[in-house]
Write a protein that holds these residues in place. Sequence first.
Motif, short mmCIF file in Angstrom:
data_model
loop_
_atom_site.label_atom_id
_atom_site.label_comp_id
_atom_site.label_asym_id
_atom_site.label_seq_id
_atom_site.Cartn_x
_atom_site.Cartn_y
_atom_site.Cartn_z
N VAL A 6 0.73 -1.12 0.14
CA VAL A 6 0.02 0.09 -0.05
C VAL A 6 0.99 1.16 -0.10
O VAL A 6 0.68 2.22 -0.75
CB VAL A 6 -1.11 0.16 1.12
N PHE A 7 1.74 1.18 0.96
CA PHE A 7 2.51 2.66 1.11
C PHE A 7 2.98 3.10 -0.22
O PHE A 7 2.97 4.30 -0.59
CB PHE A 7 3.48 2.48 2.08
N ALA A 35 0.35 4.29 -2.22
CA ALA A 35 -0.29 5.74 -1.69
C ALA A 35 0.72 6.92 -2.39
O ALA A 35 0.11 7.90 -2.40
CB ALA A 35 -0.61 5.49 -0.28
N THR A 50 -2.18 5.43 3.90
CA THR A 50 -1.82 4.09 4.07
C THR A 50 -2.54 3.58 5.40
O THR A 50 -2.99 2.65 5.74
CB THR A 50 -0.29 4.12 4.38
#
Length: 480
Positions: free
Chosen positions: A173-174, A177, A300
Amino acid sequence: MDHFYLSLLLLFVSFITLSLFFITYKHIAHFTGANLPPGKAGLPFVGETLEFLSSGWKGHPEKFIFDRIARYSSEVFKTSLLAEPTAILCGAAGNKFLFSNENKLVTAWWPDSVNKVFPSSTLTSSKEEAKKMRKMLPNFMKPEALQRYIGIMDHIAQRHFAMGWEGKDEIIVFPLAKRYTFWLACRLFMSVEDPDHVAKFADPFNVLASGMFSVPIDLPGTPLNRAKHASNFIRKELRAIIKQRKIDLTEGKASATQDILSHMLLATDEDGKHMNELDIADKILGLLIGGHDTASAACTFIVKYLAELPEVYDGVYNEQMEIAKSKAPGELLNWDDIQKMKYSWNVACEVMRLAPPLQGAFREALNDFIFNGFSIPKGWKLYWSAHSTHRNAEYFPEPEKFDPSRFDGKGPAPYTYVPFGGGPRMCPGKEYARLEILVFMYNLVKRFKWEKLLADEKIVVDPMPMPASGLPVRLLPHKA
């Protein structure tokens, strides 16, 4: 000859000894005076910087603060951070004092590393450049101006999810994002929308952001040195964009009001002079940092908490699907849609209470003053910490509990909820951040449920909070 080398060695040892004595004496002298706050100076030059940073690296940045509040029975204490004598002001009273006395008793301060990464700013100072930017930004960052960007944000979000999320079983995810918020910032600040063009300086930009607030040691391989090289590369890319925009403005291919870049190119000072290209590049660089780094951390952690709290996910999903069902095929989000996302924004606010993207900020004392009965000398650095109120049971009962209802009605008491700072220096991009976060949530929950792949993933703060492995999740697309 032996006597010569022996004398040289003794001279060298004497020099080192005297230097260490001088550094130690100077360090201790900073912390001597009548009625200073309780606390300790730590080691010469280093002070307590490593303890301060390591509490974040270990995932508990609030520990440095709360340990000392307990040890000294005081909500103001002295320490030494980044080679500077520092007073840390805690609690709502400390926040109120610092936010209310901006440019009276205190002023903004950045570590030397910031000026080294932004060399053109030192022609005046980081403070002066920041003041100029804060005067310029309201025209672009106020809600009325931002309303016209919502459709663009939704369009970029749809492209982002189509390229990076859809068709994938698992994602991290990070970095995604960060890609989303950086793409948005490039589009809205500079009208750069091509993902390949954006990607060209996204990686160096991450190096820059991580090294900007590092220990100010500029040697090959250090975070600061890598950040300087990255900033030079990005600045070169930005100057190419600036040169092309100048041509486009002259030929009528670009609008004077289309973005902040055009405004900067056409703006003049009191003497009728335009900003030079290097200054514009530095200002755009600063905007890109402020416009995407903190929001990507918030996005995130929203994914993290929604994975952990299915009842909260359901509340967000139901609210967002009501909006989605009201839209015609292909219709983009608008201002009225955003205003309906009340529960979703409460959830985002609770995420930023528990994992504030901005951990705190430094100020500098303009004069001697008294706070809470203690003397703060002129020139000392001051620090406020979001955690001193966000995770304090005095202000937020059961502070570790995730409770979006804290933000119903009037919400938290003044000076207790400070993810965007406060006072004259409150983040001018607060409303911009609200929009990009809500557009992200809308596009996310419309498409997926998800589950974390690492149940107990460590959180590190350096300088913003982030999951140590980037938050890998398994995507569960909704059935059509």
